[in-house]
Write a protein that holds these residues in place. Structure first.
Motif, PDB file in Angstrom:
ATOM      1  N   ILE A   5      45.504  35.912  28.264  1.00 22.66           N
ATOM      2  CA  ILE A   5      44.230  35.453  27.698  1.00 22.66           C
ATOM      3  C   ILE A   5      43.672  34.310  28.525  1.00 22.66           C
ATOM      4  N   LEU A   6      44.567  33.364  28.931  1.00 21.08           N
ATOM      5  CA  LEU A   6      44.124  32.229  29.742  1.00 21.08           C
ATOM      6  C   LEU A   6      43.603  32.689  31.098  1.00 21.08           C
ATOM      7  N   ASP A   7      44.307  33.711  31.693  1.00 25.16           N
ATOM      8  CA  ASP A   7      43.840  34.243  32.989  1.00 25.16           C
ATOM      9  C   ASP A   7      42.432  34.821  32.862  1.00 25.16           C
ATOM     10  N   ASN A   8      42.226  35.581  31.785  1.00 23.72           N
ATOM     11  CA  ASN A   8      40.902  36.181  31.593  1.00 23.72           C
ATOM     12  C   ASN A   8      39.832  35.110  31.402  1.00 23.72           C
ATOM     13  N   LYS A   9      40.159  34.064  30.649  1.00 26.05           N
ATOM     14  CA  LYS A   9      39.204  32.974  30.459  1.00 26.05           C
ATOM     15  C   LYS A   9      38.883  32.287  31.778  1.00 26.05           C
ATOM     16  N   GLN A  10      39.955  32.127  32.617  1.00 24.04           N
ATOM     17  CA  GLN A  10      39.742  31.477  33.908  1.00 24.04           C
ATOM     18  C   GLN A  10      38.828  32.317  34.791  1.00 24.04           C
ATOM     19  N   LYS A  11      39.057  33.670  34.770  1.00 23.51           N
ATOM     20  CA  LYS A  11      38.196  34.562  35.547  1.00 23.51           C
ATOM     21  C   LYS A  11      36.745  34.415  35.108  1.00 23.51           C
ATOM     22  N   LEU A  12      36.549  34.467  33.791  1.00 26.92           N
ATOM     23  CA  LEU A  12      35.191  34.363  33.281  1.00 26.92           C
ATOM     24  C   LEU A  12      34.597  32.994  33.571  1.00 26.92           C
ATOM     25  N   SER A  13      35.462  31.964  33.562  1.00 30.19           N
ATOM     26  CA  SER A  13      34.985  30.610  33.815  1.00 30.19           C
ATOM     27  C   SER A  13      34.419  30.481  35.219  1.00 30.19           C
ATOM     28  N   TYR A  14      35.140  30.975  36.234  1.00 32.71           N
ATOM     29  CA  TYR A  14      34.636  30.896  37.610  1.00 32.71           C
ATOM     30  C   TYR A  14      33.371  31.742  37.776  1.00 32.71           C
ATOM     31  N   GLY A  29      27.806  25.506  45.534  1.00 30.14           N
ATOM     32  CA  GLY A  29      28.621  25.581  44.321  1.00 30.14           C
ATOM     33  C   GLY A  29      28.835  27.024  43.893  1.00 30.14           C
ATOM     34  N   ALA A  30      27.777  27.851  44.007  1.00 37.51           N
ATOM     35  CA  ALA A  30      27.902  29.258  43.644  1.00 37.51           C
ATOM     36  C   ALA A  30      28.918  29.955  44.530  1.00 37.51           C
ATOM     37  N   ALA A  31      28.841  29.697  45.855  1.00 36.18           N
ATOM     38  CA  ALA A  31      29.769  30.346  46.783  1.00 36.18           C
ATOM     39  C   ALA A  31      31.208  29.953  46.473  1.00 36.18           C
ATOM     40  N   GLN A  32      31.437  28.676  46.180  1.00 32.71           N
ATOM     41  CA  GLN A  32      32.798  28.221  45.894  1.00 32.71           C
ATOM     42  C   GLN A  32      33.324  28.856  44.608  1.00 32.71           C
ATOM     43  N   ALA A  33      32.489  28.898  43.564  1.00 33.27           N
ATOM     44  CA  ALA A  33      32.939  29.464  42.290  1.00 33.27           C
ATOM     45  C   ALA A  33      33.184  30.968  42.416  1.00 33.27           C
ATOM     46  N   TYR A  34      32.253  31.674  43.083  1.00 37.65           N
ATOM     47  CA  TYR A  34      32.437  33.118  43.249  1.00 37.65           C
ATOM     48  C   TYR A  34      33.687  33.413  44.080  1.00 37.65           C
ATOM     49  N   THR A  35      33.947  32.588  45.091  1.00 42.14           N
ATOM     50  CA  THR A  35      35.130  32.806  45.930  1.00 42.14           C
ATOM     51  C   THR A  35      36.403  32.653  45.097  1.00 42.14           C
ATOM     52  N   GLN A  36      36.437  31.627  44.235  1.00 37.89           N
ATOM     53  CA  GLN A  36      37.602  31.441  43.375  1.00 37.89           C
ATOM     54  C   GLN A  36      37.758  32.615  42.406  1.00 37.89           C
ATOM     55  N   HIS A  37      36.644  33.082  41.877  1.00 36.21           N
ATOM     56  CA  HIS A  37      36.710  34.226  40.966  1.00 36.21           C
ATOM     57  C   HIS A  37      37.274  35.458  41.681  1.00 36.21           C
ATOM     58  N   ASP A  44      35.760  42.966  41.653  1.00 37.03           N
ATOM     59  CA  ASP A  44      34.494  42.750  40.949  1.00 37.03           C
ATOM     60  C   ASP A  44      33.341  42.935  41.944  1.00 37.03           C
ATOM     61  N   GLN A  45      32.941  44.173  42.127  1.00 38.03           N
ATOM     62  CA  GLN A  45      31.965  44.516  43.175  1.00 38.03           C
ATOM     63  C   GLN A  45      30.634  43.765  43.054  1.00 38.03           C
ATOM     64  N   PRO A  46      30.030  43.637  41.867  1.00 40.96           N
ATOM     65  CA  PRO A  46      28.753  42.913  41.780  1.00 40.96           C
ATOM     66  C   PRO A  46      28.848  41.461  42.232  1.00 40.96           C
ATOM     67  N   ILE A  47      30.025  40.841  42.034  1.00 44.84           N
ATOM     68  CA  ILE A  47      30.151  39.434  42.436  1.00 44.84           C
ATOM     69  C   ILE A  47      30.264  39.308  43.956  1.00 44.84           C
ATOM     70  N   TRP A  48      30.804  40.311  44.632  1.00 41.31           N
ATOM     71  CA  TRP A  48      30.766  40.280  46.097  1.00 41.31           C
ATOM     72  C   TRP A  48      29.313  40.257  46.583  1.00 41.31           C
ATOM     73  N   VAL A  49      28.441  41.007  45.897  1.00 41.29           N
ATOM     74  CA  VAL A  49      27.015  40.978  46.257  1.00 41.29           C
ATOM     75  C   VAL A  49      26.447  39.578  46.019  1.00 41.29           C
ATOM     76  N   GLN A  50      26.792  38.979  44.857  1.00 42.74           N
ATOM     77  CA  GLN A  50      26.291  37.638  44.561  1.00 42.74           C
ATOM     78  C   GLN A  50      26.822  36.607  45.559  1.00 42.74           C
ATOM     79  N   LEU A  51      28.078  36.750  45.976  1.00 49.42           N
ATOM     80  CA  LEU A  51      28.633  35.848  46.984  1.00 49.42           C
ATOM     81  C   LEU A  51      27.863  35.992  48.298  1.00 49.42           C
ATOM     82  N   GLY A  52      27.520  37.249  48.651  1.00 52.66           N
ATOM     83  CA  GLY A  52      26.711  37.459  49.853  1.00 52.66           C
ATOM     84  C   GLY A  52      25.382  36.735  49.770  1.00 52.66           C
ATOM     85  N   HIS A  53      24.734  36.795  48.603  1.00 54.94           N
ATOM     86  CA  HIS A  53      23.470  36.074  48.415  1.00 54.94           C
ATOM     87  C   HIS A  53      23.669  34.571  48.621  1.00 54.94           C
TER      88      HIS A  53
END
Length: 720
Positions: A5-14, A29-37, A44-53
């Motif tokens: 449960i904590l892992d899932n919360k951490q994923k969602l948190s980043y 800040g977005a790049a750092q958070a997405y990278t940690q996620h 998480d394919q959509p977040i790779w797109v967001q990291l690219g942005h």
């Protein structure tokens, strides 16, 4: 369980933190958070797109490319991810990888933007030499057809004609038919005069089939056209071949000037002429069209070796025009058009959603562009009279785009609320929907003042529906005695004809039966066979010489004033627009004509000079914001170049004089070389920095001619 449960919360948190940073444009800040996620959840394919942005917004293109690539690796069919990856790779000059990404995009979802980028990245492949094709080859110039389909979802009259003839020609194995486009393909390099882009016959067939279908999506149609252009190959028509201008020779990307070098190379030039209404009835036409068409028809008559017309009325009118204005006789023949649409009618017709209020009701159809010449107001006024008489009239359905000179019509419709809701207007219907409109109407109308043919009359008869039409020009050629005729200038007599058709059901049934038993439809197969048979006959006529050239002491003006009905007797002698031969010319304007790019080249035939030195006089236009650029002029024949001058020094119409050589064929050939930056102009995708206003020549010893040139360029506004 708790750790999961904590892992899932951490994923969602980043992930949530990355989105929050993105929303306030904190890209680091977005790049750092997405990278940690993504270290926790790399799938998480959509977040790779967001990291690219996020990386892209920071200008870190390499990191952005890696992120977009990861997104594509996870989902190769993600259009957005592929587009973003392609754009970044192109900015990184990784063109082969970018091309592959754009091609994936276009394979997943064909679209014009992907095609543009594919074409741009492939542009170098179009620099290979041209294929020469000569004896027996027939080239159809269809630049205007392709241009029209890129701008419209359905074909209008002239485009339907081209499509119908093309369908037959492609399938006729006895004729070597090819289709060519001019230099109007965007992102493609300029071609030398006398060369064209040749498109694949089967791709042309597929485009026509799709455009003629019951359901047409414009984005797909545009992508098909652009893909066909993208695959085009260079071709040079040679002596013994024939080029036929199948569509609008006066515009839409076509110009008689494009075919002058082929004419000089011994290629036979033919054309299919639909009408000369801008000459005979300029009051019904747009002002710019009157000017362009007036010049273009004179140019065509100077260059054509034969002309086919769509009706006897057009052939007679054109013959009279040439005779009255001192033109040379031209072999002509009539190839009447077909009676029906490109797509054969069938029972599986779709009722157009635009006309859902009319479905199941009585109605009369008028299928035509809504413009002053078509005289829709005549029908509206007939309906007003009949309504006033208390007659139960059917609804009216107008199918067509709005054109020009319809102010009086729109005023009436606005004042009457579209005849209190009895009038319905639709446009951009597919062929299948148009078939449904014809098939279910009580009868059709076509009260045009003047036509070159009158295709809607034939379409009505083809669907077995009676028709009331004007008794003018070519219109009776289409329907013969199966049509009821009115004088488009006599509303009272016309009202009687309409009243009889509307109120006398037995008469309508008789007209339907007459059509069923007597009407023989002329098919596109008939038209195509007739057309090619006539072309074969004229392939034996001699290629006429093009006897035009710039005369000593005459200032050639490249100006054009929209709305002017050109004096044909004078223009037959001058032919200003086709005297200057070049692939670098834009259309004439009121100042002259702009030359494409910073290094345009022109050639001009001169009268009475060969292998001699002359004095050339030129007046140029300078584009706004280009005054600091430098200009030099090259005499290509002698391989000499002038010193540079600032464009600001000639921006007020100052004349340039230079000595140049005439070559052994009687041409002067000039190159303009502009250095320095100049702006692009909002809303104008043309690339120009200088334009040509006047050009003339004189021998050095002919002082009279030199003085005449100076006076002509300085004192007289020689608009065409």
């Amino acid at each position: 369980m708790l750790s999961k449960i904590l892992d899932n919360k951490q994923k969602l948190s980043y992930r949530r933190k990355g989105n929050q940073c993105r929303d306030v444009q904190d890209w680091l800040g977005a790049a750092q958070a997405y990278t940690q996620h993504l270290t926790i959840n790399c799938a998480d394919q959509p977040i790779w797109v967001q990291l690219g942005h996020a990386w892209k917004e920071q200008g870190r293109l390499e990191e952005a490319a890696k992120a977009y690539q990861a997104a594509v690796d996870l989902d190769m069919n993600d259009v957005d991810a592929n587009i973003h990856l392609a754009d970044i790779l192109r900015r990184l000059n990784r063109n082969e990888d970018a091309l592959a990404a754009y091609e994936r995009v276009n394979n997943i979802a064909p679209n014009t933007e992907a095609i543009r980028n594919i074409r741009f990245l492939r542009r170098d492949s179009k620099l290979t030499g041209a294929t020469g094709l000569g004896n027996g080859t027939v080239f159809f110039a269809i630049q205007d057809l392709f241009g029209y389909l890129k701008a419209h979802v359905t074909m209008s009259g002239i485009q339907r004609v081209q499509a119908g003839i093309a369908l037959h020609a492609i399938k006729d194995e006895a004729v070597d038919v090819r289709f060519i486009l001019s230099n109007a393909i965007s992102h493609a390099p300029a071609l030398p005069s006398g060369e064209f882009w040749m498109v694949d016959n089967m791709q042309v067939l597929q485009i026509i089939d799709y455009a003629s279908g019951k359901h047409v999506e414009h984005e797909i149609l545009r992508a098909m056209v652009m893909a066909c252009e993208d695959a085009a190959e260079r071709v040079q028509p040679l002596r013994g071949s024939t080029i036929i201008l199948l569509g609008a020779f006066w515009g839409l990307g076509n110009s008689v000037r494009d075919f002058i070098q082929s004419k000089r190379d011994g290629v036979r030039i033919g054309a299919y002429v639909y009408d000369i209404i801008p000459i005979t009835h300029p009051e019904f036409c747009d002002e710019a069209l009157v000017t362009d068409f007036s010049m273009a028809i004179c140019e065509l008559c100077a260059a054509a070796d034969f002309i086919l017309t769509i009706s006897d009325a057009t052939r007679i009118a054109l013959t009279e025009f040439i005779s009255e204005n001192g033109g040379r006789p031209i072999p002509m023949a009539t190839v009447p058009l077909a009676h029906h649409l490109t797509r054969v009618a069938d029972d599986a017709v779709d009722w157009p959603d635009q006309l859902r209020r009319v479905k199941g009701k009585r109605y009369v159809a008028y299928v035509s562009t809504i413009e002053g010449r078509k005289n829709h107001i005549y029908v509206v006024n007939v309906w007003r009279r009949l309504i006033a008489e208390g007659i139960d009239v059917p609804d009216l359905v107008f199918v067509g785009r709005h054109g020009w000179k319809i102010g009086a019509l729109t005023d009436i419709l606005s004042a009457t609320g579209n005849l209190d809701g009895r009038l319905h207007i639709a446009h951009n219907l597919s062929d299948g929907e148009l078939n449904a409109v014809y098939a279910n109407c009580e009868f059709s109308v076509f009260t045009s003042f003047v036509e070159g043919w009158g295709l809607p009359i034939g379409e009505s008869l083809f669907h077995g529906r009676p028709c009331i039409a004007s008794n003018t020009s070519s219109i009776p050629e289409v329907g013969g005695d199966l049509v009821d005729y009115v004088d488009p200038f006599n509303l009272t007599e016309g009202t009687d004809v309409f009243r009889h058709m509307i109120t006398n059901k037995a008469y309508r049934k008789k007209r339907v039966e007459d059509i069923r038993t007597k009407f023989v439809a002329r098919t596109w197969h008939d038209v195509g066979a007739d057309f090619l048979d006539k072309v074969k006959v004229y392939q034996d006529v001699d290629v006429t010489s093009l006897a035009i050239g710039l005369k000593e002491g005459r200032a050639l003006s490249l100006k054009a004033s929209p709305g002017n009905l050109v004096n044909a007797k004078l223009y037959f002698q001058k032919l200003n627009r086709i005297l200057v031969e070049s692939s670098f010319l834009y259309a004439p304007e009121d100042h002259g004509l702009w030359l494409r790019g910073p290094n345009p080249v022109i050639s001009v035939p001169v009268v009475g000079e060969r292998d001699t030195s002359i004095l050339l006089y030129v007046t140029l236009s300078v584009a706004p914001g280009a005054q600091d650029c430098l200009l030099s002029i090259s005499d290509i024949v002698s391989d000499e170049e002038t010193t540079q001058i600032k464009l600001q020094d000639i921006s007020n119409g100052e004349k340039i004089k230079l000595a140049v050589m005439v070559d052994s064929d009687g041409f002067i050939k000039i190159g303009f070389n502009v250095t320095g930056s100049y702006p692009a102009y909002t809303g104008d995708n043309r690339n120009f920095v200088i334009g040509l206003r006047y050009i003339g020549f004189a021998r050095p010893e002919n002082l009279v001619a030199r003085q005449e040139l100076i006076e002509a360029m300085s004192l007289v506004d020689l608009t065409i």
